[in-house]
Design an enzyme around this catalytic site. Structure first.
Site, short mmCIF file in Angstrom:
data_model
loop_
_atom_site.label_atom_id
_atom_site.label_comp_id
_atom_site.label_asym_id
_atom_site.label_seq_id
_atom_site.Cartn_x
_atom_site.Cartn_y
_atom_site.Cartn_z
N ALA A 86 -3.46 39.67 -63.75
CA ALA A 86 -3.42 39.93 -62.30
C ALA A 86 -3.94 38.71 -61.55
O ALA A 86 -5.00 38.18 -61.87
CB ALA A 86 -4.25 41.15 -61.94
N ASP A 138 -1.27 25.74 -66.36
CA ASP A 138 -1.47 24.29 -66.57
C ASP A 138 -1.90 23.59 -65.28
O ASP A 138 -2.38 22.46 -65.30
CB ASP A 138 -0.20 23.63 -67.14
CG ASP A 138 1.04 23.80 -66.27
OD1 ASP A 138 0.96 24.46 -65.21
OD2 ASP A 138 2.10 23.26 -66.65
N GLU A 139 -1.72 24.29 -64.13
CA GLU A 139 -1.99 23.64 -62.84
C GLU A 139 -3.47 23.30 -62.65
O GLU A 139 -3.82 22.46 -61.83
CB GLU A 139 -1.46 24.50 -61.69
CG GLU A 139 0.04 24.75 -61.86
CD GLU A 139 0.73 25.39 -60.67
OE1 GLU A 139 0.26 25.26 -59.54
OE2 GLU A 139 1.78 26.03 -60.90
N TYR A 163 -4.56 27.54 -54.97
CA TYR A 163 -4.19 28.40 -56.12
C TYR A 163 -4.83 27.87 -57.40
O TYR A 163 -5.53 28.60 -58.11
CB TYR A 163 -2.66 28.45 -56.28
CG TYR A 163 -2.21 28.97 -57.63
CD1 TYR A 163 -2.50 30.27 -58.04
CD2 TYR A 163 -1.49 28.15 -58.52
CE1 TYR A 163 -2.09 30.75 -59.29
CE2 TYR A 163 -1.08 28.62 -59.76
CZ TYR A 163 -1.39 29.92 -60.14
OH TYR A 163 -0.99 30.38 -61.38
N LYS A 167 -7.74 29.48 -59.86
CA LYS A 167 -7.53 29.76 -61.30
C LYS A 167 -8.58 29.01 -62.13
O LYS A 167 -9.10 29.53 -63.11
CB LYS A 167 -6.12 29.36 -61.73
CG LYS A 167 -5.00 30.24 -61.20
CD LYS A 167 -5.06 31.69 -61.65
CE LYS A 167 -4.73 31.89 -63.12
NZ LYS A 167 -4.65 33.33 -63.48
P1 NAD Z 1 3.01 37.65 -60.09
O1 NAD Z 1 2.57 37.18 -58.74
O2 NAD Z 1 4.45 37.89 -60.35
O3 NAD Z 1 2.27 39.04 -60.43
C1 NAD Z 1 0.92 39.24 -60.17
C2 NAD Z 1 0.61 40.72 -60.39
O4 NAD Z 1 -0.81 40.90 -60.16
C3 NAD Z 1 1.33 41.65 -59.42
O5 NAD Z 1 1.83 42.78 -60.12
C4 NAD Z 1 0.25 42.05 -58.43
O6 NAD Z 1 0.46 43.34 -57.86
C5 NAD Z 1 -0.99 42.03 -59.30
N1 NAD Z 1 -2.21 41.80 -58.53
C6 NAD Z 1 -2.43 40.84 -57.59
N2 NAD Z 1 -3.67 40.98 -57.09
C7 NAD Z 1 -4.25 42.03 -57.73
C8 NAD Z 1 -5.53 42.64 -57.66
N3 NAD Z 1 -6.45 42.22 -56.80
N4 NAD Z 1 -5.79 43.68 -58.49
C9 NAD Z 1 -4.85 44.13 -59.35
N5 NAD Z 1 -3.63 43.60 -59.44
C10 NAD Z 1 -3.33 42.56 -58.65
O7 NAD Z 1 2.39 36.63 -61.11
P2 NAD Z 1 2.98 36.02 -62.45
O8 NAD Z 1 3.85 34.88 -62.12
O9 NAD Z 1 3.49 37.13 -63.31
O10 NAD Z 1 1.65 35.43 -63.11
C11 NAD Z 1 0.82 36.24 -63.94
C12 NAD Z 1 -0.35 35.42 -64.42
O11 NAD Z 1 0.11 34.30 -65.16
C13 NAD Z 1 -1.21 34.85 -63.27
O12 NAD Z 1 -2.56 34.92 -63.67
C14 NAD Z 1 -0.75 33.40 -63.16
O13 NAD Z 1 -1.79 32.57 -62.67
C15 NAD Z 1 -0.41 33.11 -64.61
N6 NAD Z 1 0.63 32.05 -64.82
C16 NAD Z 1 1.83 32.15 -64.17
C17 NAD Z 1 2.81 31.18 -64.41
C18 NAD Z 1 4.16 31.26 -63.76
O14 NAD Z 1 4.96 30.34 -63.90
N7 NAD Z 1 4.50 32.34 -63.06
C19 NAD Z 1 2.55 30.14 -65.30
C20 NAD Z 1 1.30 30.08 -65.95
C21 NAD Z 1 0.36 31.06 -65.70
P1 TYD Z 2 7.21 27.08 -57.72
O1 TYD Z 2 8.28 27.91 -58.33
O2 TYD Z 2 6.60 27.52 -56.44
O3 TYD Z 2 6.10 26.87 -58.85
P2 TYD Z 2 4.80 25.88 -58.87
O4 TYD Z 2 4.54 25.39 -57.50
O5 TYD Z 2 3.71 26.81 -59.33
O6 TYD Z 2 5.13 24.80 -59.85
O7 TYD Z 2 7.78 25.61 -57.49
C1 TYD Z 2 8.32 24.85 -58.55
C2 TYD Z 2 8.66 23.48 -58.01
O8 TYD Z 2 9.71 23.61 -57.04
C3 TYD Z 2 7.49 22.83 -57.27
O9 TYD Z 2 7.51 21.43 -57.52
C4 TYD Z 2 7.79 23.10 -55.81
C5 TYD Z 2 9.32 23.11 -55.76
N1 TYD Z 2 9.91 24.00 -54.74
C6 TYD Z 2 10.86 23.50 -53.84
O10 TYD Z 2 11.21 22.31 -53.87
N2 TYD Z 2 11.39 24.37 -52.92
C7 TYD Z 2 11.02 25.68 -52.85
O11 TYD Z 2 11.53 26.42 -51.96
C8 TYD Z 2 10.06 26.17 -53.78
C9 TYD Z 2 9.63 27.62 -53.75
C10 TYD Z 2 9.55 25.31 -54.72
#
Ligand code: NAD
Ligand code: TYD
Length: 357
Positions: A86, A138-139, A163, A167
């Site tokens: 979450a 990784d961010e 963000y 994290k």
């Molecule tokens: P997402 O935004 O799609 O989902 C987040 C979920 O957390 C949602 O279901 C939301 O309702 C829930 N949530 C938010 N705040 C909450 C709270 N206060 N209490 C309970 N639930 C809550 O996110 P995601 O892309 O699935 O990412 C999941 C995890 O993986 C995150 O911790 C993110 O930092 C990490 N992560 C994501 C990516 C990516 O590319 N999406 C990559 C590496 C790590």
């Molecule tokens: P994003 O999917 O938001 O992931 P993150 O910022 O966590 O890497 O964005 C991926 C890459 O795409 C990032 O370099 C920002 C770029 N981006 C755009 O150029 N246009 C957009 O509308 C969005 C959402 C992202």
């Protein structure tokens, strides 16, 4: 029913969380899987329709910041593992509203850790057989130059966005709970994920949807930024492997050695989407619109995941072109899902499904 283990998966209604919940519910019928999610704009129970009636699945709507609520749930269900996903996860939102990110990502993680500590330390066996697995990104490592270097588990934290700063803060708290109280923790840092059920504010689903509707594709800056992409089911498999076999107090990087410039991804998305929609190749290239760059936009992310591959034998399963084809197909076949999440209608699903249970 007696279960071998009872796990809380936080954020299970989100993008990656829903894939993890599905994998665990299906693969481990002897585990009880509790999906704890607040259902923010990013949480959608329609992501889990196929498992919602399983006897080993329970959904609990709760905020991870609710320390008392989480503690009570852990006692009631005798929870012995937490897989924590979450979070507030979108960089652009964090630039506009950093407080929410600090609240959920830092304070929420701390509240979960403290609830787990209070419950597990109250048991005769204490931390034996317990695990707190924190999913990070990784961010937190900051940005790389275009010089072929990779983030390793030793790279020093240097987050730039609200963000990634939030994290990083949560990662530090998780490691501190191991070092201070002996909690069996593990942390993973994964690269950008893509695949079905991703909220269409992130690059790949947003652009697929826009191409379909012939809307402009807002490319930040010159589109030269590089991200390292992993198919979401490969991340879920890595989480399964590390939850079961990762060493306590260790960090594992997860990534597919798959770096792409944003503009090249955008062109690939146009090519695949146009082909699947029967449009002439390149018909939608004119949708590309260069817009003002994101503030503090990290130039390049790239993950060295050799430790995970060598020590635990995990490998990504899909080539990017194959994964993108599957992903584009999924979004084109699931326009109703996209329409629901973009209109906010999916929030009503919860009220209908759970109000009379
Ligand atoms: P997402 O935004 O799609 O989902 C987040 C979920 O957390 C949602 O279901 C939301 O309702 C829930 N949530 C938010 N705040 C909450 C709270 N206060 N209490 C309970 N639930 C809550 O996110 P995601 O892309 O699935 O990412 C999941 C995890 O993986 C995150 O911790 C993110 O930092 C990490 N992560 C994501 C990516 C990516 O590319 N999406 C990559 C590496 C790590
Ligand atoms: P994003 O999917 O938001 O992931 P993150 O910022 O966590 O890497 O964005 C991926 C890459 O795409 C990032 O370099 C920002 C770029 N981006 C755009 O150029 N246009 C957009 O509308 C969005 C959402 C992202």
């Amino acid at each position: 029913m007696n279960f071998e283990r009872t796990l809380i998966i936080t954020g299970g209604a989100g993008f990656i969380g829903s894939h993890v919940v599905r994998l665990f519910v299906n693969k481990y019928p002897s585990y009880k899987i509790i999906n704890l999610d607040k259902l923010t704009y990013a949480g959608n129970l329609a992501n889990l329709r196929d498992v919602e009636d399983r006897p080993n699945y329970r959904f609990v709507r709760m905020d991870i910041c609710d320390f008392e609520g989480v503690l009570e749930l852990m006692r009631e269900e005798r929870v012995d593992g937490i897989i924590h996903l979450a979070a507030e996860s979108h960089v652009d939102r964090s630039i506009k509203d950093p407080f929410t990110f600090a609240q959920t990502n830092v304070m929420g993680t701390l509240s979960l850790l403290q609830a787990a500590k209070c419950y597990w330390e109250s048991l005769p066996e204490k931390y034996e057989g317990k695990r707190f697995y924190h999913i990070s990104t990784d961010e937190v490592y900051g940005a790389l130059e275009m010089d072929g270097t990779l983030f390793t588990e030793q790279t020093k934290y240097q987050p730039h966005s609200p963000y990634s700063a939030s994290k990083a803060g949560s990662d530090h708290f998780v490691r501190a709970f191991h070092d201070t109280y002996g909690m069996p923790t593990v942390v993973t840092n994964c690269s950008n994920n893509y695949g079905p059920y991703q909220f269409p504010e992130k690059l790949i689903p947003l652009f697929i949807n826009n191409i379909r509707h012939r809307k402009p594709l807002p490319v930040y800056g010159r589109g030269e930024n590089v991200r390292d992409w992993l198919y979401v089911e490969d991340h879920a498999r890595a989480i399964d492997t590390i939850f079961h076999r990762g060493q306590v107090a260790e960090t594992y990087n997860i990534g597919g050695f798959n770096e792409w410039k944003n503009i090249d991804i955008v062109k690939l998305l146009i090519k695949v989407t146009d082909r699947l929609l029967g449009r002439p190749e390149g018909a939608d290239l004119d949708l590309i619109t260069y817009v003002t760059d994101r503030a503090g936009h990290d130039l390049r992310y790239a993950i060295d995941s050799r430790k995970l591959q060598k020590e635990l034998g995990w490998e990504p399963s899909l080539q990017f072109e194959e994964g993108i084809e599957k992903t584009v197909r999924w979004y084109l076949d699931n326009q109703a899902w996209l329409d629901n999440v973009t209109s906010g209608d999916y929030q009503k699903y919860y009220e209908q499904m759970y109000s009379n249970r």
